[in-house]
Design an enzyme around this catalytic site. Structure first.
Site, PDB file in Angstrom:
ATOM      1  N   ARG A   1       0.830  -1.221   0.000  1.00 36.28           N
ATOM      2  CA  ARG A   1       0.000   0.000   0.000  1.00 36.28           C
ATOM      3  C   ARG A   1       0.858   1.264   0.000  1.00 36.28           C
ATOM      4  O   ARG A   1       0.568   2.215  -0.712  1.00 36.28           O
ATOM      5  CB  ARG A   1      -0.938  -0.002   1.195  1.00 36.28           C
TER       6      ARG A   1
ATOM      7  N   ASP B   1     -15.843   9.844   8.189  1.00 38.66           N
ATOM      8  CA  ASP B   1     -14.766   8.862   8.025  1.00 38.66           C
ATOM      9  C   ASP B   1     -13.431   9.599   8.154  1.00 38.66           C
ATOM     10  O   ASP B   1     -13.365  10.823   7.971  1.00 38.66           O
ATOM     11  CB  ASP B   1     -14.847   8.180   6.649  1.00 38.66           C
TER      12      ASP B   1
HETATM   13  C1  LIG Z   1     -14.193  -1.580   6.597  1.00 40.13           C
HETATM   14  S1  LIG Z   1     -14.782   0.082   6.504  1.00 40.13           S
HETATM   15  C2  LIG Z   1     -16.398  -0.098   7.187  1.00 40.13           C
HETATM   16  C3  LIG Z   1     -17.426   0.744   6.469  1.00 40.13           C
HETATM   17  C4  LIG Z   1     -18.871   0.578   6.964  1.00 40.13           C
HETATM   18  N1  LIG Z   1     -19.016   1.024   8.328  1.00 40.13           N
HETATM   19  C5  LIG Z   1     -19.322  -0.849   6.830  1.00 40.13           C
HETATM   20  O1  LIG Z   1     -19.464  -1.559   7.835  1.00 40.13           O
HETATM   21  O2  LIG Z   1     -19.531  -1.311   5.702  1.00 40.13           O
HETATM   22  C6  LIG Z   1     -13.870   0.836   7.846  1.00 40.13           C
HETATM   23  C7  LIG Z   1     -13.813   2.361   7.732  1.00 40.13           C
HETATM   24  O3  LIG Z   1     -13.304   2.886   8.964  1.00 40.13           O
HETATM   25  C8  LIG Z   1     -12.541   4.035   8.666  1.00 40.13           C
HETATM   26  N2  LIG Z   1     -11.663   4.347   9.809  1.00 40.13           N
HETATM   27  C9  LIG Z   1     -10.564   3.682  10.244  1.00 40.13           C
HETATM   28  N3  LIG Z   1     -10.027   4.293  11.303  1.00 40.13           N
HETATM   29  C10 LIG Z   1     -10.794   5.374  11.560  1.00 40.13           C
HETATM   30  C11 LIG Z   1     -10.740   6.425  12.521  1.00 40.13           C
HETATM   31  N4  LIG Z   1      -9.784   6.473  13.455  1.00 40.13           N
HETATM   32  N5  LIG Z   1     -11.689   7.387  12.480  1.00 40.13           N
HETATM   33  C12 LIG Z   1     -12.677   7.354  11.535  1.00 40.13           C
HETATM   34  N6  LIG Z   1     -12.781   6.402  10.600  1.00 40.13           N
HETATM   35  C13 LIG Z   1     -11.853   5.414  10.608  1.00 40.13           C
HETATM   36  C14 LIG Z   1     -11.797   3.649   7.399  1.00 40.13           C
HETATM   37  O4  LIG Z   1     -11.329   4.760   6.667  1.00 40.13           O
HETATM   38  C15 LIG Z   1     -12.860   2.848   6.645  1.00 40.13           C
HETATM   39  O5  LIG Z   1     -13.550   3.633   5.701  1.00 40.13           O
END
Ligand SMILES: C[S@@+](CC[C@H](N)C(=O)[O-])C[C@H]1O[C@@H](n2cnc3c(N)ncnc32)[C@H](O)[C@@H]1O
Length: 280
Positions: A41, A150
């Site tokens: 990445r 996000d």
């Molecule tokens: C796997 S996705 C899940 C998306 C959605 N909630 C779902 O369940 O389909 C995880 C998301 O968490 C976000 N994320 C990770 N760490 C974070 C943080 N500290 N604050 C806000 N968002 C975060 C990532 O950018 C990503 O878009």
């Protein structure tokens, strides 16, 4: 003549430095077995910056006072998989058991405040918006607003556009697709766009869950699904406590089906599988 540059590999030391930085800034805990993933990445970002080594890239990130390169780093490392109607039972529970409780508060009609707290590219908040719109159509006094946030600016930009390819919309029932999405034509064929009436229900913001939440009002429903799995148990417990404070009494926290609050200390009452309630 084409000249190929050999890009350095991520060493164990690089991995330690980057994973400490990522943990400090995002709460995301990268286990040692994620080294190859990080190598791949970050390698792309290294090439985009025309740098030869990961240690040069690390210095670039930590010395960039604008913070822009840190944003790029976070965009590279966050895992953003999502889909419309993912873990569908949650949306059924929302309209059958949660919404009916939030129609009226203290005699006047208060809007139900919903927060999609790690919304990725928008599939989750737009699913919430469809479920909300359907409920509103049948219950005239019900009102709701959806905040979608996000840490990744890359996925937020996709979410704000609300344009999805056909393979992404397979889980959306045909009637909802007809009502809430416009079909692309010409150059846009093969894509659909969220209609304005649905788009209007959702406000997108860039928020890091590790920071203090920048609003005073209480939420009624929080969806924080499939993000806590990337955090340590300690970070999960801190976040659960922040959500507890942020919810109105009687409010609900939804987490992902592969997640659990069981092994961490929390003050919620379990309302259904992976659904937790703040008791009044
Ligand atoms: C796997 S996705 C899940 C998306 C959605 N909630 C779902 O369940 O389909 C995880 C998301 O968490 C976000 N994320 C990770 N760490 C974070 C943080 N500290 N604050 C806000 N968002 C975060 C990532 O950018 C990503 O878009």
């Amino acid at each position: 003549m084409d000249i190929c540059f050999q890009q350095g590999r991520l060493t164990d030391d690089d991995f330690k430095k980057f994973s400490a930085l990522i943990f400090a800034k995002t709460g995301i805990h990268l286990k040692p077995e994620k080294k190859e993933l990080l190598n791949a990445r970050l390698g792309k970002r290294l090439r985009a910056c025309q740098l030869d080594s990961f240690s040069e890239y690390y210095d670039r990130v930590v010395h960039d006072s604008s913070g822009n390169e840190l944003v790029q780093l976070i965009n590279c490392v966050s895992t953003n998989f999502t889909s419309f109607f993912r873990e569908k039972g949650h949306f059924d529970f929302l309209s059958s058991s949660v919404f009916p409780q939030f129609g009226k508060k203290g005699g006047s009609t208060a809007p139900c405040k919903i927060w999609s707290a790690a919304c990725s590219s928008g599939e989750e908040p737009y699913t919430l918006a469809m479920v909300t719109a359907l409920y509103m159509a049948r219950n005239q006094s019900f009102r709701a607003s959806i905040l979608a946030t996000d840490i990744s600016t890359k996925v937020l930009a996709i979410a704000e556009k609300g344009i999805y390819s056909m393979d992404k919309i397979e889980q959306i029932p045909a009637e909802l697709l007809r009502n809430y999405f416009q079909k692309g034509v010409g150059n846009c064929s093969g894509y659909v766009k969220v209609k304005d009436e649905l788009r209007r229900l959702v406000t997108f913001r860039h928020i890091n869950l590790m920071d203090a939440f920048p609003w005073k009002e209480e939420m009624d429903v929080i969806f924080c699904r499939n993000v806590m799995i990337y955090f340590t148990r300690e970070t999960q417990a801190e976040l659960a406590e922040k959500f507890y404070h942020c919810l109105a009494p009687g409010g609900y926290l939804f987490i992902g089906h592969s997640e659990s609050l069981t092994s961490i200390g929390h003050r919620f009452q379990q309302a259904a599988t992976t659904v937790y309630k703040k008791i009044k």
